[in-house]
Design a protein around this motif. Structure first.
Motif, mmCIF file in Angstrom:
data_model
loop_
_atom_site.group_PDB
_atom_site.id
_atom_site.type_symbol
_atom_site.label_atom_id
_atom_site.label_comp_id
_atom_site.label_asym_id
_atom_site.label_seq_id
_atom_site.Cartn_x
_atom_site.Cartn_y
_atom_site.Cartn_z
ATOM 1 N N SER B 149 43.424 37.850 41.289
ATOM 2 C CA SER B 149 44.858 37.637 41.083
ATOM 3 C C SER B 149 45.627 37.490 42.387
ATOM 4 O O SER B 149 46.806 37.134 42.380
ATOM 5 N N VAL B 151 46.011 40.082 44.482
ATOM 6 C CA VAL B 151 46.466 41.405 44.899
ATOM 7 C C VAL B 151 45.400 42.054 45.782
ATOM 8 O O VAL B 151 44.207 42.014 45.450
ATOM 9 N N ALA B 186 45.701 45.576 29.290
ATOM 10 C CA ALA B 186 46.576 44.413 29.518
ATOM 11 C C ALA B 186 46.850 44.270 31.019
ATOM 12 O O ALA B 186 46.853 43.167 31.571
ATOM 13 N N PHE B 187 47.052 45.404 31.677
ATOM 14 C CA PHE B 187 47.359 45.399 33.103
ATOM 15 C C PHE B 187 46.154 44.990 33.948
ATOM 16 O O PHE B 187 46.239 44.117 34.818
ATOM 17 N N ARG B 189 43.509 43.345 33.112
ATOM 18 C CA ARG B 189 43.099 41.953 32.880
ATOM 19 C C ARG B 189 43.906 40.995 33.749
ATOM 20 O O ARG B 189 43.390 39.989 34.240
ATOM 21 N N VAL B 190 45.200 41.320 33.911
ATOM 22 C CA VAL B 190 46.037 40.472 34.763
ATOM 23 C C VAL B 190 45.602 40.583 36.225
ATOM 24 O O VAL B 190 45.578 39.591 36.956
ATOM 25 N N LEU B 191 45.236 41.785 36.645
ATOM 26 C CA LEU B 191 44.771 41.955 38.030
ATOM 27 C C LEU B 191 43.481 41.184 38.283
ATOM 28 O O LEU B 191 43.248 40.674 39.373
ATOM 29 N N ALA B 193 42.476 38.492 36.538
ATOM 30 C CA ALA B 193 42.536 37.077 36.183
ATOM 31 C C ALA B 193 42.612 36.209 37.431
ATOM 32 O O ALA B 193 43.337 36.515 38.367
ATOM 33 N N GLN B 195 43.546 33.064 39.741
ATOM 34 C CA GLN B 195 44.637 32.093 39.888
ATOM 35 C C GLN B 195 44.763 31.814 41.359
ATOM 36 O O GLN B 195 44.281 32.584 42.185
ATOM 37 N N PRO B 200 52.719 35.382 49.300
ATOM 38 C CA PRO B 200 53.379 36.685 49.481
ATOM 39 C C PRO B 200 52.722 37.801 48.668
ATOM 40 O O PRO B 200 52.703 38.940 49.108
ATOM 41 N N ALA B 201 52.170 37.462 47.502
ATOM 42 C CA ALA B 201 51.545 38.513 46.693
ATOM 43 C C ALA B 201 50.243 38.967 47.339
ATOM 44 O O ALA B 201 49.859 40.121 47.254
#
Lengths: 209, 209
Positions: B149, B151, B186-187, B189-191, B193, B195, B200-201
Motif C-alpha cells: 500500500s 505505508v 478491513a484495515f 487488507r487495505v494495508l 493491497a 497500488q 507522501p504516503a
C-alpha cells in the motif's frame, strides 16, 4: 457575557477554571482515584466552596466531560473548511499534540469508564456512537457508502476513531517516538487511495454474534 | 511442575489465581482506585496473607502485567503458523473478544499509566516500543521496508497497534456494535493491497519537533 457575582472574577469564568483544573486532576487519578478534596485544594477552594459549584464528584466529572466536548466541537465546525473529511483527522491529531493534558484526561476517563457502574460510562458510549455516526455521514457525503479503497464509510469511521485513540495512548507514553499527524495522514491516505476493491474488504462478513 | 506447599493448592497455582483476580480488581478501579485490602478480600485472603505473596500494591501490579504479557506471548509464538503477519492481528482481535475482563484491565491500566509517576508507566512504555519494533521487523521480513500500500513497515506497526487498542475501547463501550476482527481485517487488507504508492504516503515528512 459573564454574570459576575464577585468583582474581577465572574462566576462563569471561575466555573470554567474549576473544570479545567478538575480535568487535570481526573487525568492524574481517574474518577476512582480522585477526591473532591483534592480538586478543591488544587483550585484554591475549600471543599464547601467547590460543592457550591458542583454538588457531587459525579456532577463534576460529567461537567468536565461536557466541557471537553464543547471545546472539541467549537474546533470542528466544518463551515467554510476546505479540507476533506479525512484530512481533518490529521488536523485534530496536530491540535491534540499541543494539549497533552486534555488528551491524557480523555484517554484515562474513556478507558476507566468501561468498568461496571462508572459514572461516565453512558457519556462515552453515547460519545463514541455519535462520533462514528457523524463521521460516517460526512464520509458518505464525500465518497458515497464506500471509500475509494473499498472500505465501507461506517467501517472507516470506526477505524479512524480507533487509530486516533490508539495513537494517543502510544504518544502519551512516548511523545518523542510517535508523530501523530504523520501517522494519521499515512493511514487516511491509504483509506482514500483508489484501487480495485477486493470484495471481502468492501463488505466484511457480518458478526456471528 | 507445581511446588505445592499446602495439600490440594500448590503455591504456584495459588499465585496465578491471585494475579487473575487482581487483574479484574485493577480493571475495575485502576491502580489508584484499588486497595490491597480489596484485592485480598476478593481472593478470600487476609491482607497479611496477600502480602505474603506480594509485598506491595506496586509489586502486585507489576506481576499482574507480567502475567498478562506471558499469556499473550504464549498465544503469539509464530512457529509453524501459516498466517501472514497482518492476519494475526485479526486473530488476536478474535481472541480478545472472548476475554473482555483482560481487555478491560489492559485498557484501563495502559491509559492510567500515562499519568505522572504511575508504577506501570515504565512497563507500558517498554511494552509499546517492543510491540512496534517486533511487528515492524515481522512486516519488514514479509514485505520489505514498505508495504504494498505504500505505508512504511514501522508506520504500519504503530497503526495496527493503535487500531487494536482504539477498537478495544469502542468495543468495551458497545460490544454489540463493534466487530473487532472484521474491522481489523478491513484495515489490514487495505494495508496489504497493492497500488502505486503516492510518494507522501510512502515517506511522511519527519516530525518538526
Amino acid at each position: 457575557m459573564a454574570t459576575g457575582r464577585r468583582p474581577g472574577r465572574p462566576r462563569g469564568r471561575r466555573r470554567e477554571e474549576i473544570l479545567d483544573t478538575a480535568l487535570e486532576v481526573f487525568a492524574e487519578g481517574g474518577f476512582h482515584g480522585t477526591s473532591l478534596a483534592g480538586v478543591a485544594e488544587r483550585c484554591g477552594l475549600t471543599q464547601q466552596g467547590l460543592l457550591h459549584y458542583f454538588p457531587t464528584k459525579q456532577a463534576l466529572l460529567v461537567a468536565v466531560l461536557a466541557r471537553r466536548d464543547e471545546l472539541d466541537a467549537a474546533r470542528f465546525t466544518r463551515d467554510g473548511r476546505e479540507e476533506t473529511v479525512l484530512s481533518e483527522a490529521a488536523a485534530l491529531a496536530e491540535h491534540n499534540q499541543a494539549v497533552p493534558g486534555l488528551v491524557k484526561a480523555y484517554s484515562v476517563l474513556a478507558a476507566e469508564s468501561t468498568t461496571e457502574g462508572h459514572p461516565a460510562a453512558d457519556h462515552f458510549r453515547r460519545r463514541f456512537a455519535a462520533v462514528r455516526s457523524r463521521f460516517a455521514a460526512d464520509l458518505t457525503a464525500e465518497y458515497g457508502g464506500t471509500l475509494p479503497s473499498g472500505v465501507r464509510a461506517e467501517d472507516a469511521a470506526a477505524l479512524v476513531a480507533a487509530v486516533m485513540d490508539g495513537l494517543q495512548l502510544q504518544w502519551l507514553h512516548a511523545p518523542d517516538e510517535i508523530d501523530m499527524p504523520a501517522l494519521v495522514t499515512a493511514f487516511t491516505r491509504v483509506l482514500e487511495a483508489g484501487q480495485a476493491p477486493p470484495a471481502p474488504a468492501a463488505a466484511p462478513p457480518p458478526p456471528e454474534r
